[in-house]
Design a protein around this motif. Structure first.
Motif, PDB file in Angstrom:
ATOM      1  N   SER A  92       0.864  -1.173   0.000  1.00 22.68           N
ATOM      2  CA  SER A  92       0.000   0.000   0.000  1.00 22.68           C
ATOM      3  C   SER A  92       0.898   1.219   0.000  1.00 22.68           C
ATOM      4  O   SER A  92       1.721   1.392   0.881  1.00 22.68           O
ATOM      5  CB  SER A  92      -0.878   0.010   1.252  1.00 22.68           C
ATOM      6  OG  SER A  92      -1.686   1.167   1.285  1.00 22.68           O
ATOM      7  N   ASN A  93       0.755   2.054  -1.015  1.00 20.62           N
ATOM      8  CA  ASN A  93       1.562   3.261  -1.124  1.00 20.62           C
ATOM      9  C   ASN A  93       0.674   4.482  -1.125  1.00 20.62           C
ATOM     10  O   ASN A  93      -0.508   4.405  -1.464  1.00 20.62           O
ATOM     11  CB  ASN A  93       2.388   3.241  -2.415  1.00 20.62           C
ATOM     12  CG  ASN A  93       3.755   2.665  -2.190  1.00 20.62           C
ATOM     13  OD1 ASN A  93       4.413   3.020  -1.219  1.00 20.62           O
ATOM     14  ND2 ASN A  93       4.184   1.792  -3.073  1.00 20.62           N
ATOM     15  N   LEU A  95      -1.081   7.607  -2.462  1.00 23.98           N
ATOM     16  CA  LEU A  95      -1.688   7.783  -3.774  1.00 23.98           C
ATOM     17  C   LEU A  95      -0.796   8.548  -4.750  1.00 23.98           C
ATOM     18  O   LEU A  95      -0.634   8.168  -5.892  1.00 23.98           O
ATOM     19  CB  LEU A  95      -3.043   8.484  -3.622  1.00 23.98           C
ATOM     20  CG  LEU A  95      -3.915   8.556  -4.863  1.00 23.98           C
ATOM     21  CD1 LEU A  95      -4.247   7.170  -5.381  1.00 23.98           C
ATOM     22  CD2 LEU A  95      -5.184   9.319  -4.548  1.00 23.98           C
ATOM     23  N   SER A  98       5.854   7.886  -4.563  1.00 25.85           N
ATOM     24  CA  SER A  98       6.526   6.789  -5.251  1.00 25.85           C
ATOM     25  C   SER A  98       7.387   6.056  -4.232  1.00 25.85           C
ATOM     26  O   SER A  98       7.869   6.636  -3.276  1.00 25.85           O
ATOM     27  CB  SER A  98       7.383   7.309  -6.403  1.00 25.85           C
ATOM     28  OG  SER A  98       8.433   8.096  -5.908  1.00 25.85           O
ATOM     29  N   ASP A  99       7.554   4.789  -4.457  1.00 27.68           N
ATOM     30  CA  ASP A  99       8.352   3.943  -3.584  1.00 27.68           C
ATOM     31  C   ASP A  99       9.507   3.420  -4.425  1.00 27.68           C
ATOM     32  O   ASP A  99       9.352   2.456  -5.170  1.00 27.68           O
ATOM     33  CB  ASP A  99       7.477   2.811  -3.042  1.00 27.68           C
ATOM     34  CG  ASP A  99       8.014   2.205  -1.769  1.00 27.68           C
ATOM     35  OD1 ASP A  99       8.998   2.731  -1.227  1.00 27.68           O
ATOM     36  OD2 ASP A  99       7.438   1.208  -1.313  1.00 27.68           O
ATOM     37  N   GLU A 149      -2.039  -1.619  -3.995  1.00 26.18           N
ATOM     38  CA  GLU A 149      -2.973  -0.498  -4.143  1.00 26.18           C
ATOM     39  C   GLU A 149      -2.292   0.793  -3.729  1.00 26.18           C
ATOM     40  O   GLU A 149      -1.326   0.787  -2.982  1.00 26.18           O
ATOM     41  CB  GLU A 149      -4.211  -0.714  -3.270  1.00 26.18           C
ATOM     42  CG  GLU A 149      -5.091  -1.852  -3.719  1.00 26.18           C
ATOM     43  CD  GLU A 149      -6.380  -1.941  -2.923  1.00 26.18           C
ATOM     44  OE1 GLU A 149      -6.773  -0.943  -2.284  1.00 26.18           O
ATOM     45  OE2 GLU A 149      -6.992  -3.017  -2.951  1.00 26.18           O
ATOM     46  N   ARG A 150      -2.844   1.915  -4.198  1.00 18.34           N
ATOM     47  CA  ARG A 150      -2.410   3.250  -3.785  1.00 18.34           C
ATOM     48  C   ARG A 150      -3.565   3.895  -3.038  1.00 18.34           C
ATOM     49  O   ARG A 150      -4.716   3.798  -3.467  1.00 18.34           O
ATOM     50  CB  ARG A 150      -2.011   4.102  -4.985  1.00 18.34           C
ATOM     51  CG  ARG A 150      -0.749   3.599  -5.661  1.00 18.34           C
ATOM     52  CD  ARG A 150      -0.148   4.687  -6.524  1.00 18.34           C
ATOM     53  NE  ARG A 150       1.116   4.289  -7.076  1.00 18.34           N
ATOM     54  CZ  ARG A 150       2.283   4.449  -6.461  1.00 18.34           C
ATOM     55  NH1 ARG A 150       2.332   4.998  -5.280  1.00 18.34           N
ATOM     56  NH2 ARG A 150       3.399   4.077  -7.033  1.00 18.34           N
ATOM     57  N   ASN A 151      -3.262   4.556  -1.920  1.00 20.57           N
ATOM     58  CA  ASN A 151      -4.292   5.132  -1.066  1.00 20.57           C
ATOM     59  C   ASN A 151      -3.828   6.452  -0.483  1.00 20.57           C
ATOM     60  O   ASN A 151      -2.632   6.740  -0.432  1.00 20.57           O
ATOM     61  CB  ASN A 151      -4.606   4.162   0.080  1.00 20.57           C
ATOM     62  CG  ASN A 151      -5.236   2.891  -0.436  1.00 20.57           C
ATOM     63  OD1 ASN A 151      -6.425   2.856  -0.665  1.00 20.57           O
ATOM     64  ND2 ASN A 151      -4.435   1.863  -0.648  1.00 20.57           N
ATOM     65  N   VAL A 154      -2.190   5.240   4.218  1.00 18.49           N
ATOM     66  CA  VAL A 154      -1.627   3.897   4.190  1.00 18.49           C
ATOM     67  C   VAL A 154      -1.978   3.112   5.447  1.00 18.49           C
ATOM     68  O   VAL A 154      -2.358   1.946   5.375  1.00 18.49           O
ATOM     69  CB  VAL A 154      -0.099   3.954   3.980  1.00 18.49           C
ATOM     70  CG1 VAL A 154       0.525   2.580   4.132  1.00 18.49           C
ATOM     71  CG2 VAL A 154       0.219   4.541   2.610  1.00 18.49           C
TER      72      VAL A 154
END
Length: 175
Positions: A92-93, A95, A98-99, A149-151, A154
């Motif tokens: 979960s990243n 929204l 960037s990771d 997913e992106r949220n 997190v």
């Protein structure tokens, strides 16, 4: 928070946190220690436990940093005593964030050769996390990869996913 300060001192392998589940109104007035630690404490793996644990499933928060692989290593060690447990890998990243994986950050612990073979930055390091678990005795059949997913939030998403997938414990190794 004193717990966060102590974790930063580097004398602990992990934090185990119980969650009372006061709900949104309670958190509004009293705050949430567990949510604060999930958001702010990135130095050690965090085990977040909510209520009575009736599930043999763990949610392992997967991130592109060495601390996350260290959490996988820690979970593999702990789960040896629970051979019927399952481990759900979930990314979960934020929204709009960037990771980024920097392979050199992993070399000191896992070595360049291991990193060249197993780090998979295009897949949020799911393969690398699974490999750490397998190398430490977790059968591949016990490892489940959930869709990333992106949220916006997190920590709330991790709690939601744990509930959705019936995980009794969340393990987080954050940057």
């Amino acid at each position: 928070i004193a717990i966060h300060h102590e974790a930063n001192n580097g004398r602990y392998d992990a934090l185990v946190i119980g969650r009372r589940g006061m709900g949104k109104v309670g958190e509004l007035f009293f705050g949430s220690v567990s949510a604060h630690l999930v958001e702010k404490c990135h130095e050690v793996p965090i085990w977040l436990i909510d209520g009575e644990i009736t599930s043999n499933r763990f949610l392992l928060a997967v991130h592109c940093k060495p601390q996350s692989l260290m959490a996988a290593d820690h979970l593999a060690y702990i789960s040896k005593s629970c051979p019927d447990s399952e481990i759900c890998l979930y990314n979960s990243n934020v929204l709009f964030g960037s990771d980024q994986t920097v392979p050199e950050e992993f070399h000191a612990i896992w070595g360049k050769e291991w990193c060249d073979e197993y780090l998979d930055p295009d897949n949020f390091l799911f393969y690398a996390h699974a490999q750490v678990l397998k190398e430490n005795g977790v059968d591949a059949g016990r490892i489940i990869q959930l869709p990333a997913e992106r949220n916006l939030n997190v920590s709330r998403d991790l709690l939601r996913q744990a509930k959705k997938h019936k995980c009794g414990t969340i393990v987080i190794g954050r940057r």
